[in-house]
Design an enzyme around this catalytic site. Structure first.
Site, PDB file in Angstrom:
ATOM      1  N   THR A 103       0.842  -1.207   0.000  1.00  0.00           N
ATOM      2  CA  THR A 103       0.000   0.000   0.000  1.00  0.00           C
ATOM      3  C   THR A 103       0.874   1.253   0.000  1.00  0.00           C
ATOM      4  O   THR A 103       0.649   2.186  -0.781  1.00  0.00           O
ATOM      5  CB  THR A 103      -0.947   0.006   1.228  1.00  0.00           C
ATOM      6  OG1 THR A 103      -1.770  -1.166   1.163  1.00  0.00           O
ATOM      7  CG2 THR A 103      -1.825   1.245   1.248  1.00  0.00           C
ATOM      8  N   GLN A 110       0.579  -9.701  -5.970  1.00  0.00           N
ATOM      9  CA  GLN A 110       0.123 -11.096  -6.001  1.00  0.00           C
ATOM     10  C   GLN A 110       0.988 -11.971  -6.902  1.00  0.00           C
ATOM     11  O   GLN A 110       0.936 -13.196  -6.804  1.00  0.00           O
ATOM     12  CB  GLN A 110      -1.329 -11.168  -6.487  1.00  0.00           C
ATOM     13  CG  GLN A 110      -2.339 -10.558  -5.536  1.00  0.00           C
ATOM     14  CD  GLN A 110      -2.573 -11.391  -4.276  1.00  0.00           C
ATOM     15  OE1 GLN A 110      -2.173 -12.551  -4.168  1.00  0.00           O
ATOM     16  NE2 GLN A 110      -3.223 -10.784  -3.305  1.00  0.00           N
ATOM     17  N   HIS A 138       4.276 -10.050   3.030  1.00  0.00           N
ATOM     18  CA  HIS A 138       3.324 -10.969   3.675  1.00  0.00           C
ATOM     19  C   HIS A 138       2.456 -11.756   2.690  1.00  0.00           C
ATOM     20  O   HIS A 138       1.709 -12.640   3.084  1.00  0.00           O
ATOM     21  CB  HIS A 138       2.460 -10.238   4.709  1.00  0.00           C
ATOM     22  CG  HIS A 138       1.335  -9.411   4.162  1.00  0.00           C
ATOM     23  ND1 HIS A 138       0.057  -9.899   4.042  1.00  0.00           N
ATOM     24  CD2 HIS A 138       1.280  -8.135   3.733  1.00  0.00           C
ATOM     25  CE1 HIS A 138      -0.741  -8.947   3.570  1.00  0.00           C
ATOM     26  NE2 HIS A 138      -0.015  -7.864   3.361  1.00  0.00           N
ATOM     27  N   CYS A 190      -9.361  -6.432   1.954  1.00  0.00           N
ATOM     28  CA  CYS A 190      -9.282  -4.987   2.192  1.00  0.00           C
ATOM     29  C   CYS A 190     -10.617  -4.325   1.935  1.00  0.00           C
ATOM     30  O   CYS A 190     -10.912  -3.274   2.457  1.00  0.00           O
ATOM     31  CB  CYS A 190      -8.231  -4.384   1.284  1.00  0.00           C
ATOM     32  SG  CYS A 190      -6.813  -5.433   1.160  1.00  0.00           S
TER      33      CYS A 190
HETATM   34  C1  LIG Z   1      -2.363  -7.209  -0.534  1.00  0.00           C
HETATM   35  C2  LIG Z   1      -2.338  -6.340  -1.717  1.00  0.00           C
HETATM   36  C3  LIG Z   1      -1.996  -4.979  -1.608  1.00  0.00           C
HETATM   37  C4  LIG Z   1      -1.705  -4.330  -0.283  1.00  0.00           C
HETATM   38  O1  LIG Z   1      -0.521  -4.816   0.277  1.00  0.00           O
HETATM   39  P1  LIG Z   1      -0.091  -4.475   1.783  1.00  0.00           P
HETATM   40  O2  LIG Z   1       1.325  -4.893   1.852  1.00  0.00           O
HETATM   41  O3  LIG Z   1      -0.992  -5.300   2.630  1.00  0.00           O
HETATM   42  O4  LIG Z   1      -0.279  -3.026   1.993  1.00  0.00           O
HETATM   43  C5  LIG Z   1      -1.963  -4.241  -2.765  1.00  0.00           C
HETATM   44  N1  LIG Z   1      -2.236  -4.775  -3.964  1.00  0.00           N
HETATM   45  C6  LIG Z   1      -2.559  -6.069  -4.111  1.00  0.00           C
HETATM   46  C7  LIG Z   1      -2.842  -6.620  -5.463  1.00  0.00           C
HETATM   47  C8  LIG Z   1      -2.624  -6.889  -2.995  1.00  0.00           C
HETATM   48  O5  LIG Z   1      -2.967  -8.167  -3.139  1.00  0.00           O
END
Ligand SMILES: *Cc1c(COP(=O)(O)O)cnc(C)c1O
Length: 394
Positions: free
Chosen positions: A74, A181, A203, A327
């Site tokens: 993010t 992803q 993560h 989210c």
């Molecule tokens: C999880 C995710 C995010 C956000 O990532 P964080 O590290 O949790 O802030 C952004 N874009 C995609 C495609 C995600 O899957």
């Protein structure tokens, strides 16, 4: 088998034990600040960060000087979009993105509109892919950036990244991809694919929460970026703040493991995913959301016709799955991704994402198949509208 079974690996992943072992010393004996220049505590921490930076860069085909550590994807996305908008606003104010992006991109793009930017939100086709001709047509003189995600977090659909980069560059724009992803799951190379900026997060790839990075190209061309967090000048002035050393060490280790194990892991997971998907499709009244070919190996998003996904998820207490993005699931709106792909509200509300991962076993998939079949059958047997619907079809 341990319950509940975790099939929500697109929301987050378990930290790999090897990642945890690498991290632990940096909470205890090796607790220095990587910016401390005057003693061994600082040097040891800095050395560990340097190694992690190299490990992240290797996975992306980048050089370590092109990696900026952040608190996650993010933050990396905010830095990329806002940082580019500020740095290039004398050249132009137009940004192109896509309606199926993660909220971190969509909401940042909306923020940029408030700052005077012009944003085009491209639609997608029924299979979740963007139409390259529409992208080409949307490019105008002052387009400074195209932002399209690599793989979608709800459907696993993979966009044609190299072609999008080519179109961006033909119009003098930079190309940013939220690859959160895709990184560590499928082969990715920023040089070969022409990516100028790329966001990733530890993560989602068996590393810890609270660590991520932005890749920023340094040559052909050298990308300029205005920092969004000012302070002590860390990360070459692009992102100030004391580095999360244990998190970064774990992130680096996670990248190294993904690079080594990607091929075997994706083969194993795609066959388990196919087994799950084929069994559920065969039981009827079920369909796949999104392209089945341009897709991550470990994800399937399935619509169970006539069933409310939230109800199905609640009845399957020993399986952890989700109806969409973690989210956005605080809101009860049907998935914006599935709606953009032309699915009705009802169809979107009947859809579940299954995200397999490194620790998913064959036994767990067999259990999940039985459980989902049993509960969908049960819920449909209770539904009078479903019976009427079936009779109508006959
Ligand atoms: C999880 C995710 C995010 C956000 O990532 P964080 O590290 O949790 O802030 C952004 N874009 C995609 C495609 C995600 O899957």
């Amino acid at each position: 088998m341990d319950f509940p079974i975790y099939l929500d690996n697109n929301a987050t992943t378990r930290v790999d034990d090897r990642v945890l072992s690498a991290m632990l010393p940096y909470f205890t004996g090796k607790y220095g600040n990587a910016a401390s220049r005057n003693h061994a505590f600082g040097w040891i921490a800095e050395e560990a960060v340097d190694l992690a930076r190299e490990q992240v860069a290797q996975l992306l085909g980048a050089t370590s000087r092109e990696i900026v550590f952040t608190s996650g994807a993010t933050e990396a996305i905010n830095l990329a979009l806002k940082g580019i908008f500020e740095a290039y606003k004398n050249k132009g104010n137009h940004i192109i993105t896509c309606v199926t992006e993660h909220k971190a991109v969509l909401d940042t793009a909306k923020h940029i509109e408030l700052l005077g930017g012009k944003v085009t939100f491209l639609p997608v086709k029924e299979d979740g892919l963007i139409d390259l001709q529409l992208l080409e047509d949307a490019c105008t003189d002052p387009t400074i950036l195209i932002s399209v995600m690599h793989a979608n977090n709800e459907t696993g659909v993979i966009q044609p990244i190299a072609k999008i980069a080519e179109i961006a560059h033909a119009h003098g724009a930079l190309f940013f991809s939220d690859a959160t992803q895709a990184v560590g799951k499928i082969p990715l190379n920023v040089e070969q694919m022409g990516i100028d900026l790329l966001a990733l997060s530890a993560h989602k790839m068996y590393g810890p929460k609270g660590a991520g990075a932005l890749y920023v190209r340094r040559r052909n061309p050298r990308v300029k970026l205005i920092p969004q967090i000012d302070g002590g000048g860390h990360e070459r002035g692009i992102r100030s703040g004391t580095l999360n050393v244990p998190g970064i060490v774990g992130f680096g280790k996670a990248c190294e493991l993904c690079l080594e194990e990607m091929k075997n892991e994706s083969d194993r997971l795609s066959s388990l995913r196919d087994k799950l998907e084929n069994a559920l499709l065969a039981s009827g009244d079920c369909s796949v959301n999104g392209s089945k070919t341009a897709r991550l190996p470990h994800v399937t998003n399935l619509a169970f016709h006539g069933i409310d996904a939230e109800t199905l998820i609640a009845t399957m207490q020993n399986i952890a799955v989700s109806s969409g993005s973690a989210c956005a699931s605080a809101s009860l709106e049907p998935s914006h991704v599935l709606k953009s792909m032309g699915r009705s509200d009802e169809m979107a509300r009947s859809s579940i994402r299954f995200g397999l991962g490194r620790f998913t076993t064959n036994e767990e998939i067999e259990f999940a198949i039985q459980k989902v079949k049993q509960e969908t059958h049960h819920l449909r047997s209770l539904s009078s509208t479903w019976k009427l619907h079936r009779e109508g079809i006959r």
